[in-house]
Structure formats: C-alpha cells, structure tokens
Design a protein around this motif. Sequence first.
Motif, short mmCIF file in Angstrom:
data_model
loop_
_atom_site.label_atom_id
_atom_site.label_comp_id
_atom_site.label_asym_id
_atom_site.label_seq_id
_atom_site.Cartn_x
_atom_site.Cartn_y
_atom_site.Cartn_z
N LEU A 36 0.96 -1.18 -0.01
CA LEU A 36 0.07 0.04 -0.15
C LEU A 36 0.87 1.36 -0.06
O LEU A 36 2.07 1.26 0.58
CB LEU A 36 -0.84 -0.01 1.21
CG LEU A 36 -2.04 -0.99 1.11
CD1 LEU A 36 -2.68 -1.15 2.66
CD2 LEU A 36 -3.09 -0.47 0.13
N VAL A 37 0.32 2.55 -0.64
CA VAL A 37 1.02 3.56 -0.57
C VAL A 37 -0.02 4.44 0.20
O VAL A 37 -1.10 4.58 -0.41
CB VAL A 37 1.45 4.03 -2.01
CG1 VAL A 37 1.95 5.39 -2.10
CG2 VAL A 37 2.61 3.07 -2.73
N ILE A 38 0.26 5.22 1.02
CA ILE A 38 -0.28 6.39 1.76
C ILE A 38 0.29 7.76 1.66
O ILE A 38 1.54 7.77 1.86
CB ILE A 38 -0.52 6.08 3.24
CG1 ILE A 38 -1.38 4.72 3.31
CG2 ILE A 38 -1.31 7.29 3.86
CD1 ILE A 38 -1.23 4.23 4.76
N ASN A 39 -0.48 8.65 1.15
CA ASN A 39 0.02 10.02 1.00
C ASN A 39 -0.70 11.12 1.61
O ASN A 39 -1.94 11.37 1.19
CB ASN A 39 0.51 10.45 -0.36
CG ASN A 39 1.75 9.92 -0.94
OD1 ASN A 39 2.70 9.80 -0.50
ND2 ASN A 39 1.73 9.39 -2.19
N SER A 40 -0.42 11.85 2.64
CA SER A 40 -1.06 12.78 3.46
C SER A 40 -0.37 13.89 3.88
O SER A 40 0.53 13.47 4.71
CB SER A 40 -2.22 11.93 4.15
OG SER A 40 -2.89 13.24 5.00
N PHE A 41 -0.63 15.15 3.66
CA PHE A 41 0.15 16.19 4.37
C PHE A 41 -1.24 16.83 5.27
O PHE A 41 -2.02 17.36 4.70
CB PHE A 41 0.41 17.24 3.50
CG PHE A 41 1.65 16.98 2.66
CD1 PHE A 41 2.58 15.94 3.20
CD2 PHE A 41 1.84 17.45 1.30
CE1 PHE A 41 3.79 15.42 2.24
CE2 PHE A 41 2.80 16.79 0.59
CZ PHE A 41 3.80 16.02 1.08
N LEU A 42 -0.75 16.83 6.54
CA LEU A 42 -2.03 17.23 7.68
C LEU A 42 -1.71 18.68 8.07
O LEU A 42 -0.68 18.83 8.56
CB LEU A 42 -2.22 16.26 8.68
CG LEU A 42 -2.52 15.01 8.27
CD1 LEU A 42 -2.80 13.96 9.63
CD2 LEU A 42 -3.95 14.84 7.67
N LEU A 293 4.63 2.36 1.52
CA LEU A 293 5.23 3.28 1.13
C LEU A 293 4.43 4.81 1.07
O LEU A 293 3.38 4.76 1.46
CB LEU A 293 5.61 3.09 -0.42
CG LEU A 293 6.57 1.96 -0.76
CD1 LEU A 293 6.72 1.75 -2.21
CD2 LEU A 293 7.88 2.01 -0.31
N GLY A 294 5.23 5.97 0.90
CA GLY A 294 4.56 7.32 1.07
C GLY A 294 4.86 8.03 2.22
O GLY A 294 6.08 7.83 2.64
N LEU A 295 3.95 8.85 2.80
CA LEU A 295 4.15 9.88 3.70
C LEU A 295 2.85 10.21 4.39
O LEU A 295 2.00 10.51 3.78
CB LEU A 295 4.93 11.15 3.10
CG LEU A 295 5.50 12.09 4.24
CD1 LEU A 295 6.70 11.35 4.95
CD2 LEU A 295 5.68 13.50 3.60
N PHE A 296 3.08 10.18 5.50
CA PHE A 296 1.79 10.82 6.51
C PHE A 296 2.62 11.78 7.41
O PHE A 296 3.16 11.56 8.39
CB PHE A 296 1.23 9.73 7.36
CG PHE A 296 -0.05 9.96 7.94
CD1 PHE A 296 -1.07 10.27 7.42
CD2 PHE A 296 -0.04 9.82 9.55
CE1 PHE A 296 -2.14 10.74 8.18
CE2 PHE A 296 -1.32 10.24 10.16
CZ PHE A 296 -2.21 10.34 9.66
N ALA A 297 2.31 13.17 7.17
CA ALA A 297 3.07 14.27 7.80
C ALA A 297 2.19 15.54 8.29
O ALA A 297 1.27 16.04 7.52
CB ALA A 297 4.11 14.65 6.82
N GLY A 298 2.78 15.98 9.33
CA GLY A 298 2.19 17.12 9.87
C GLY A 298 2.71 18.57 9.40
O GLY A 298 4.01 18.58 9.54
#
Length: 313
Positions: A36-42, A293-298
């Motif tokens: 899985l690939v997760i991408n999110s800028f919170l 993979l990807g990014l989960f970032a604040g």
Amino acid sequence: MNDKLTILTCVLSLLFNSCAVDYDMEQSSINEAERLVINSFLTPSKPIRVDLYKLQKDQNNYSCVGVVGAHIILKENETTLYDDIYSDSIFTLNYFPVAGAAYSIEVSYEDLASAKATTNIPKAIRCTGEFTYGKYWDIRSFLIKLNDFIVPPDNRASLWITAYQETDDGETVQYNEIYINNVFIDKTNSYGGMGTVNDIAGSIYYESFLRIKNTNIHKMDELIFTPVKVCYFEEEFLLNQEKIKVKLITAGPEYDQYSKNLYEQKNRIIHEEDISSVFYQPCPVYCNIENGLGLFAGMNEIDYYFDYPVKTE
C-alpha cells in the motif's frame, strides 16, 4: 528504516526515469513486494485528505494504482475520527486537524499487509513582517523583513519560507530566487556568484525556498531578503501584481525530511550528455509508512501579505 529507504529509492527510480541512456538495459532484477501507498499532508488550514494507492507489479514493471474499498482507521490522539470501508482512492474528511494533536492511520486492503503511520501537527511559528522598496518597478530594491519570531515551547519543527506574487483575483506565481545573507539558512538550495542585489541581501540566492533547521530557529532574530522572479516565459511578465505573499511553513520532522530529500532528488536529475551519469546514484526520499510506502506528515502554514508598490508615472 534504511531498507525501506532503499526500497523507496528503487521504486521511484522505476516510476520516474531520471536519465536517458543510449544502450540496451538489462532486465531488472528488483523483486519488490506489492504494498500500500499512503500520502497525506495534515495541516490546520485544510480538511483532511489521504491519497491511497497500491504498488503493483506486472512482470518486471511497477506502477501505482488507486485503491478503492480500503478499510481506514484514522485517530486524533485517542479519539477515532473514522473507522470504516471507504469507496474512493482519495479519502476526504470534513475535519480540520488541530495544532498540537497526534494523528495515526491504519489502512487495510485485500491481501496486502496493513500499512500504518503516525505524525503530529506542530504549533505554528509566528513573526512580524515589514515590506520596504525603492522604485515600484525595481524588484531588486524590495526588502522583506521578518522578525520577533515566536517559537512554541518544545518545538521539534523546522521552518520553511516561500514567497509569491499575487493578483487581485488570487492567482499566484512563486518567486524562484530569494536573496538573503544569513548564516542560519540551510545551504542545500543556495547558489552563489551572482550580482549583488543590494547591500543587505547580498549576492547569494536560494532556489524557491528558505529552510531553517530546528536547531537554528532559536538563534534567529531577523530575516531580511529580496524575492526575485526570474521569468522564462513571456506570459509571466503579464501578471497584474497586487500583493506579495510570504508563507511560513512550520514543518514537522516527517514533512521537513521528506521535502528536503525530494528537492535533493529532483536536483540530481541528469541527462545522457552529462558524463557524470555513469556515477549517478538516486537520492533516497524519506518514508514513514510501516509496511508500505509514502508519507503521513504534519505541518502548519501561515500567510503574510504585503501590498505591492503602486505604479507611479
């Protein structure tokens, strides 16, 4: 984590071909698992959005496709914001993240390993600003001063600064050179040897952004810079400028490391006529997704606006 960075580098190299060669490539020996690939800028300024994909393999070729029907568990601190099957590959929630809060996500889909990640939303770094200039047409006389920085206690974030031309209808064009003479700016994107813009800004410019590392933020008392737009296309001269927007991005550790790595990777792109291509090594891009993979970032964004000089005869 080093293994994950190596995997991500290989995947990016396959998805985005960065250099051209004039000989036949051997068949790839990479045998990366689908995941899985997760991408999110919170950020507190925008509702929650998470892009969901899966890395899939077809023989020796890899691609990313949207995931529909994944089970998503999203939490703010200990409160569950969402726990259900979602019917789209772009997950949206009409909820604005809260500064200072912790967020976690877990995504499950078919027979792939569940992907997880956590991040925090940093409290915003603030300052006061001032804009001065000489002639309205002489952008090299523009000076933007930022001072009286307010840094939240226990700050772990770095500070990114960008600047934009803005029209009365909201169209924005980013300044691609920022001239500044300050020892606390990260040198990753700095270029020297240019003509001196003015006595204060000097002759060193930074491409597109200024980055102040977390360890240097408390040392700053004032930043004075000149934003310059180098136009490559004629239509860029036609912008009816009304304001200058300066964006302060308080970048959490994940967002900061990812953005820095991404810039470094893009600036390692080479071409077939470049003899250094034989030594090319892709730059790893930071990833904080467990089993994926990807990014989960604040992050946290604040915009400052300054009136553009009025045209005079």
